[in-house]
Scaffold this motif. Sequence first.
Motif, PDB file in Angstrom:
ATOM      1  N   LEU A 135       0.868  -1.179   0.000  1.00 41.95           N
ATOM      2  CA  LEU A 135       0.000   0.000   0.000  1.00 41.95           C
ATOM      3  C   LEU A 135       0.903   1.226   0.000  1.00 41.95           C
ATOM      4  CD1 LEU A 135      -2.937   0.974   0.114  1.00 41.95           C
ATOM      5  CD2 LEU A 135      -2.782   0.925   2.609  1.00 41.95           C
ATOM      6  N   ALA A 136       0.910   1.948  -1.110  1.00 41.29           N
ATOM      7  CA  ALA A 136       1.868   3.035  -1.283  1.00 41.29           C
ATOM      8  C   ALA A 136       1.688   4.145  -0.256  1.00 41.29           C
ATOM      9  CB  ALA A 136       1.760   3.601  -2.696  1.00 41.29           C
ATOM     10  N   VAL A 137       0.436   4.483   0.044  1.00 45.96           N
ATOM     11  CA  VAL A 137       0.171   5.595   0.967  1.00 45.96           C
ATOM     12  C   VAL A 137      -0.952   5.200   1.917  1.00 45.96           C
ATOM     13  CG1 VAL A 137      -0.506   8.008   1.201  1.00 45.96           C
ATOM     14  CG2 VAL A 137       0.875   7.300  -0.763  1.00 45.96           C
ATOM     15  N   THR A 138      -0.721   5.356   3.205  1.00 44.07           N
ATOM     16  CA  THR A 138      -1.747   5.107   4.212  1.00 44.07           C
ATOM     17  C   THR A 138      -1.547   6.052   5.393  1.00 44.07           C
ATOM     18  OG1 THR A 138      -2.669   3.481   5.762  1.00 44.07           O
ATOM     19  CG2 THR A 138      -0.337   3.267   5.230  1.00 44.07           C
ATOM     20  N   HIS A 139      -2.664   6.397   6.027  1.00 45.69           N
ATOM     21  CA  HIS A 139      -2.622   7.184   7.263  1.00 45.69           C
ATOM     22  C   HIS A 139      -3.153   6.371   8.438  1.00 45.69           C
ATOM     23  CE1 HIS A 139      -2.569  10.354   4.128  1.00 45.69           C
ATOM     24  NE2 HIS A 139      -1.839  11.022   5.001  1.00 45.69           N
TER      25      HIS A 139
ATOM     26  N   PRO B 173       2.287   6.410  12.650  1.00 47.42           N
ATOM     27  CA  PRO B 173       2.293   7.873  12.682  1.00 47.42           C
ATOM     28  C   PRO B 173       2.581   8.505  11.322  1.00 47.42           C
ATOM     29  CG  PRO B 173       4.295   6.991  13.660  1.00 47.42           C
ATOM     30  CD  PRO B 173       3.399   5.823  13.405  1.00 47.42           C
ATOM     31  N   GLY B 174       1.772   9.481  10.955  1.00 51.43           N
ATOM     32  CA  GLY B 174       1.996  10.215   9.721  1.00 51.43           C
ATOM     33  C   GLY B 174       1.567   9.464   8.482  1.00 51.43           C
ATOM     34  N   GLU B 175       2.032   9.948   7.352  1.00 55.56           N
ATOM     35  CA  GLU B 175       1.738   9.321   6.057  1.00 55.56           C
ATOM     36  C   GLU B 175       2.810   8.279   5.772  1.00 55.56           C
ATOM     37  OE1 GLU B 175       0.299  11.391   2.131  1.00 55.56           O
ATOM     38  OE2 GLU B 175       2.505  11.325   2.116  1.00 55.56           O
TER      39      GLU B 175
ATOM     40  N   THR C   2       6.710   8.712   0.980  1.00 54.36           N
ATOM     41  CA  THR C   2       6.024   8.998   2.237  1.00 54.36           C
ATOM     42  C   THR C   2       7.075   9.219   3.330  1.00 54.36           C
ATOM     43  OG1 THR C   2       5.865   6.636   2.761  1.00 54.36           O
ATOM     44  CG2 THR C   2       4.007   7.644   1.589  1.00 54.36           C
ATOM     45  N   THR C   3       6.604   9.419   4.564  1.00 54.61           N
ATOM     46  CA  THR C   3       7.554   9.695   5.646  1.00 54.61           C
ATOM     47  C   THR C   3       8.170   8.431   6.233  1.00 54.61           C
ATOM     48  OG1 THR C   3       5.800   9.676   7.325  1.00 54.61           O
ATOM     49  CG2 THR C   3       6.313  11.794   6.281  1.00 54.61           C
TER      50      THR C   3
ATOM     51  N   HIS D 242       8.302  11.793  21.329  1.00 52.96           N
ATOM     52  CA  HIS D 242       7.131  12.137  22.130  1.00 52.96           C
ATOM     53  C   HIS D 242       5.908  11.284  21.793  1.00 52.96           C
ATOM     54  CE1 HIS D 242       9.479  15.488  23.522  1.00 52.96           C
ATOM     55  NE2 HIS D 242       9.615  15.951  22.290  1.00 52.96           N
ATOM     56  N   LEU D 243       6.084  10.258  20.996  1.00 54.14           N
ATOM     57  CA  LEU D 243       4.935   9.485  20.539  1.00 54.14           C
ATOM     58  C   LEU D 243       4.166   8.854  21.691  1.00 54.14           C
ATOM     59  CD1 LEU D 243       4.551   7.347  17.442  1.00 54.14           C
ATOM     60  CD2 LEU D 243       4.141   6.207  19.604  1.00 54.14           C
TER      61      LEU D 243
END
Length: 217
Positions: free
Chosen positions: A20-24, A28-30, A74-75, A170-171
């Motif tokens: 999956l190329a991009v997920t939120h 954390p994050g993209e 993505t990040t 800080h997560l």
Amino acid sequence: MADLPRPAGDPDLVAVARFLAVTHAEGPGERTAVWVQGCTVRCAGCFNPHLWTFRGGQRTPSDALAARVLAANTTGLTLLGGEPFDQAAALAKVAAAVQAAGRSVMTFTGYTTAQLDRAVAAGRGDVAALLAGTDLLVAGPYLADRLDLARPWVGSTNQEFVLLTDRFPHLLDDLTATPDRVEVTVGADGRVEVNGWADLDALDTLLADLGRVPRRS
């Protein structure tokens, strides 16, 4: 349930069940998410029992998979399964490449931290390498009788968040303030796939109008 991760058959190939190329919804994050095929933990009540078998999946060279992850821009990368530590050698190479590009790696495992530590102590360099390539580890089997309704991304309260680097300092401070997400993808061929986390009642309500049982990863 296995006590220690299974050594990979080929240290340069990853059996990829889903990319999956991009997920939120998977950390954390993209992020980019990779589900691997094969699991020796096999938690009762698992949402992905179709990923237990080591048959199937697309055998992908670790360098090619790393390039695909980085191309998604993505990040970071989230590794799920199946069981990533059953393919630790090849995934360690992917994780190292992602980290070298300045991005984060989150790894889910059904093994406990104690089991992973025993594997490392027993000389499992592949397990040590994947741990070294992981910034955020989520460890422990899914226990259906200990549902976690407070923290994101995990299914049961026994599962442990372990910060292995200073990538997410800080997560853990405000983890319960981060909501769970569910993503539904409908392909051009009509195939429905779901990822993320929701209780079964909410998921049934969400998908009621689709008139089909989705594949969840």
